[in-house]
Each structure stands twice: as C-alpha cells, then as structure tokens.
Design a protein around this motif. Structure first.
Motif, PDB file in Angstrom:
ATOM      1  N   MET A   1       8.593   1.957  -6.111  1.00 19.84           N
ATOM      2  CA  MET A   1       8.055   2.282  -7.376  1.00 19.84           C
ATOM      3  C   MET A   1       7.051   3.469  -7.275  1.00 19.84           C
ATOM      4  O   MET A   1       6.982   4.421  -8.225  1.00 19.84           O
ATOM      5  N   THR A   2       6.551   3.928  -6.065  1.00 17.81           N
ATOM      6  CA  THR A   2       6.061   5.113  -6.022  1.00 17.81           C
ATOM      7  C   THR A   2       7.025   6.285  -6.010  1.00 17.81           C
ATOM      8  O   THR A   2       6.637   7.262  -6.817  1.00 17.81           O
ATOM      9  N   GLY A   3       8.056   6.120  -5.486  1.00 18.61           N
ATOM     10  CA  GLY A   3       9.317   7.210  -5.697  1.00 18.61           C
ATOM     11  C   GLY A   3       9.826   7.389  -7.260  1.00 18.61           C
ATOM     12  O   GLY A   3       9.952   8.410  -7.592  1.00 18.61           O
TER      13      GLY A   3
ATOM     14  N   GLY B   1       3.902  -0.157 -12.732  1.00 22.17           N
ATOM     15  CA  GLY B   1       3.230   0.212 -11.669  1.00 22.17           C
ATOM     16  C   GLY B   1       1.775  -0.060 -11.735  1.00 22.17           C
ATOM     17  O   GLY B   1       1.362  -0.288 -10.460  1.00 22.17           O
ATOM     18  N   ALA B   2       1.079   0.083 -12.529  1.00 16.89           N
ATOM     19  CA  ALA B   2      -0.374  -0.242 -12.516  1.00 16.89           C
ATOM     20  C   ALA B   2      -0.653  -1.688 -12.383  1.00 16.89           C
ATOM     21  O   ALA B   2      -1.709  -2.270 -11.661  1.00 16.89           O
ATOM     22  N   TRP B   3       0.141  -2.522 -13.116  1.00 16.81           N
ATOM     23  CA  TRP B   3      -0.089  -4.070 -12.992  1.00 16.81           C
ATOM     24  C   TRP B   3       0.392  -4.302 -11.707  1.00 16.81           C
ATOM     25  O   TRP B   3      -0.178  -5.345 -11.089  1.00 16.81           O
ATOM     26  N   GLN B   4       1.403  -3.722 -10.926  1.00 15.79           N
ATOM     27  CA  GLN B   4       1.774  -4.117  -9.591  1.00 15.79           C
ATOM     28  C   GLN B   4       0.432  -3.772  -8.605  1.00 15.79           C
ATOM     29  O   GLN B   4       0.508  -4.584  -7.528  1.00 15.79           O
TER      30      GLN B   4
ATOM     31  N   LEU C   1       0.848  -1.190   0.065  1.00 10.35           N
ATOM     32  CA  LEU C   1      -0.027  -0.063   0.019  1.00 10.35           C
ATOM     33  C   LEU C   1       0.943   1.210  -0.027  1.00 10.35           C
ATOM     34  O   LEU C   1       1.901   1.089   0.537  1.00 10.35           O
ATOM     35  N   THR C   2       0.299   2.392  -0.534  1.00 13.44           N
ATOM     36  CA  THR C   2       0.991   3.774  -0.458  1.00 13.44           C
ATOM     37  C   THR C   2       0.381   4.339   0.862  1.00 13.44           C
ATOM     38  O   THR C   2      -0.582   3.755   1.493  1.00 13.44           O
ATOM     39  N   ASP C   3       0.984   5.480   1.201  1.00 16.17           N
ATOM     40  CA  ASP C   3       0.611   6.286   2.391  1.00 16.17           C
ATOM     41  C   ASP C   3      -1.020   6.790   2.076  1.00 16.17           C
ATOM     42  O   ASP C   3      -1.737   6.804   3.009  1.00 16.17           O
ATOM     43  N   GLN C   4      -1.166   7.148   0.846  1.00 19.75           N
ATOM     44  CA  GLN C   4      -2.518   7.517   0.548  1.00 19.75           C
ATOM     45  C   GLN C   4      -3.500   6.386   1.051  1.00 19.75           C
ATOM     46  O   GLN C   4      -4.737   6.599   1.484  1.00 19.75           O
TER      47      GLN C   4
END
Length: 376
Positions: free
Chosen positions: A132-134, A166-169, A68-71
């Motif tokens: 990946m987010t970074g 990133g979308a597939w992940q 998960l991301t922070d968001q």
C-alpha cells in the motif's frame, strides 16, 4: 528508535516472547532465514531499547507482521529512498513520464486498489503495508509531475480512492497519524479531481479517527459536513452510508434521538435489493443485511433491547469473506449481551472476536475487545 516497535507490539497485546515466535513463524512460512529464538530475544530487546538498529532484513519481516511503515518503525523520512528531480532535464523527464500515463494505466492503478481492498477484507491490513505504501507513492509521484488538468484529474481520483483505503487500513493497524495524513491526502486528491463523492467518503471515514480519539461531538460535525460537501452529487447508497455513519457516531456522543433519526434516513436512502456494491463508489458495501448489522451496532451502543435481533440476523447473512466485519459484529453482540447481564454469551462472542482480530491483525478491534472485557 525502538518506540514504534514497542508501541506496535503492545497495541497487539504481544509480549517480546510472542513477537519472537511470530518472527520465527514468518521466517518458516516465507523460507526466510532468521536467527535462533535466543538470539531473537536479544535482538528484540536491543531494538526496543535503541541499542541495535533494525536491519533491512528484519524490517522487511516486521513491517507486514505489525502493519508499520519504515517511518513508524524507526523514524525514517517519508521521502527516504525516493529520488528527487534534480535539474531541468530530470524534471522534464518526470513530467514527460507523467503526461504519458494513459487511461489504461489509471485503470491499472484502480485495479491494484481493488485487489488491496479484497485482500484487506479477507486477510487484514497489516500484511499489506509495503504494497500500500508503494502504491500510494507511485500515485503521488504521477500526480506531482502531471501538468495539465486533463492528465491530473483521473490520477487524482485514483489517488483519492487509494488514500482513503490506505487510511482505513492504517487506522485498523493502530497507526493513527498515518491514517489522518492519508485522509487529508484523499481529501486533497478528491478536491483536485472534482469528485464530491470521494471527498464526502474520505471525510465520513475520517470522522471515525476523531470518534476513536474521544471527540465524538467533533466527529458528528465532520460527518454532517461530509454530507453537505457531497451535496446533490452523491449516490443514494453513499448517502445511506453517511447517514449510518452519523447514527453510529451520534450513539457514541449520547445523541439518542438524532441517532435514531439518522438510522431512519439511512434506511430511506438505501436502494432496495440484495446488491451491496455501489457502482459509483466501489469502496461502499451496503445493503439491507449490512444495514441490519449497523443498526444492531448502534442500538447496542444505546443499550436498546432491539439490538439483539438485528445483530443475529446480520451474523446469519454475513459474507464469510468479511473477516474483519465479523470481528466487529461479534463485538457488537458481546456489547448487547453485556447490557442484558448475559456474561457467558458475551464471553463467547469476545473469544471469537479476538481470534478473528488476531487473523487480521486489527489493533482497533483488539482495543475494543479489551474495553468490553472490562465489563465482564
């Protein structure tokens, strides 16, 4: 505040007790101090009930554990922590910095994407969420402040490839909204880069989001639109991949004849030989062995007896580093055995699939495993 955490835990089939154990295990493996199991039980309950805010230290553990991301963990803004250009001097500094990005730096961006692709294939997507987010943020920031087309196009191409990965992940980790937004980002970047192949690939993968959401008819239309968007500019291997994708989604839409036609088209377009990697689209891995697995998947969905031979042949030749692919293949075999009433064999493959899905943290595969278990 705690709904994201609770939903992610439930998507993996983890109890609060299991999450506590995983936090403790992560702490031991990474030599990070965490609270006692008794205290962690309290923390998890209070996090999920909104009575305690997840601290940065525990957020850094939960992100890779759950993908998960922070968001997604606690609703923070996507732009949190990203400084904004404030005033002309700051803006010009950012523009100058973006314009100085050389082809060497773009190559470095692409190498990072390739590294994440390899790690994802072998270890799963969940543990890569921070990296990946970074990575996507850095590419977006560079593109946002690049001015002239000659500077923007190479960065846009790199962003299209990274955002599609990133979308597939995100889809694999069960973060559906993030997956959709990343596909939209990839499509915009591909259009700016004037790269029809990257646009077609992003659209083809995005069709799986619709299919998983229960809209296979719309997904079929999207993957066909992807083929039209690529036109005559896409490689034979990518064309074969798009046809195989169409076949899989047609099977789920109940379009048996169109499914078989698409499978035949995929076989006709696929270049001969053992090479799987498309030099023009590095995210595409497809050769006769991969297509045999795909064919088995599609035939199993149609309830065709020919599925079994294709699937076992694919299992025998599968690259052992494709951990997530093996999990999916085991699900296909379970589905084929279930269609024949061979419940013991189906159970065996589902057990293997579950272990592999646990290794990669694949929520998407776990959901499919749970659906197949209902047929036992």
């Amino acid at each position: 505040m705690g709904e994201g955490l609770r939903d992610a835990r439930n998507a993996r089939g983890w109890s609060q007790e299991r999450l506590v154990r995983e936090i403790g295990r992560y702490g031991r493996q990474h030599m990070t101090e965490v609270a006692s199991p008794a205290s962690l039980h309290v923390y998890v309950s209070e996090w999920e009930n909104g009575k305690r805010r997840i601290s940065p230290r525990y957020a850094a553990i939960l992100r890779p554990l759950l993908g998960l991301t922070d968001q997604e963990l606690f609703g923070a803004s996507d732009s949190q922590g990203i400084p904004k250009a404030d005033g002309y001097a700051d803006l010009l500094t950012r523009i100058d910095s973006a314009s100085s990005v050389s082809l060497t730096m773009v190559t470095t961006f692409k190498q990072q994407t390739e590294l994440f692709r390899t790690m994802d294939r072998q270890l799963g997507a969940a543990g890569l969420v921070d990296q990946m987010t970074g990575h996507l943020t850095a590419l977006e920031e560079t593109l946002n402040f690049a001015v002239l087309p000659d500077a923007r196009r190479p960065v846009a191409q790199a962003l299209a490839a990274a955002a599609t990965l990133g979308a597939w992940q995100a889809l694999d980790a069960g973060a559906i909204e993030r997956a959709w937004r990343n596909y939209e980002l990839a499509k915009r970047a591909a259009q700016e880069a004037e790269e029809p192949m990257y646009l077609a690939h992003a659209m083809g993968e995005q069709a799986y989001v619709l299919c998983d959401a229960g809209r296979p008819d719309t997904a079929v239309a999207l993957v066909r639109e992807a083929q039209r968007a690529g036109g005559g500019h896409i490689s034979p291997r990518l064309r074969a991949w798009l046809c195989a994708t169409e076949a899989e989604i047609c099977a789920k839409a109940g379009l048996a004849d169109e499914c078989r036609h698409a499978l035949d088209s995929a076989a006709n377009y696929l270049p001969a030989g053992p090479d799987a990697r498309d030099p023009d689209m590095l995210s595409i891995f497809l050769n006769d062995s991969h297509l045999a697995r795909w064919r088995g998947n599609v035939l199993a969905a149609l309830g065709d007896d020919d599925a079994m031979g294709s699937l076992y042949a694919a299992l025998e030749s599968l690259d052992p580093t494709f951990i997530r692919a093996e999990s999916g293949l085991r699900c296909d075999l379970a589905q084929a055995h279930l269609a024949r009433g061979e419940f013991d064999q189906a159970q065996e493959h589902l057990r293997s699939a579950r272990l592999l899905a646990s290794r990669t943290g694949s929520v998407r595969h776990r959901r499919r495993i749970d659906q197949l278990r209902q047929g036992l």
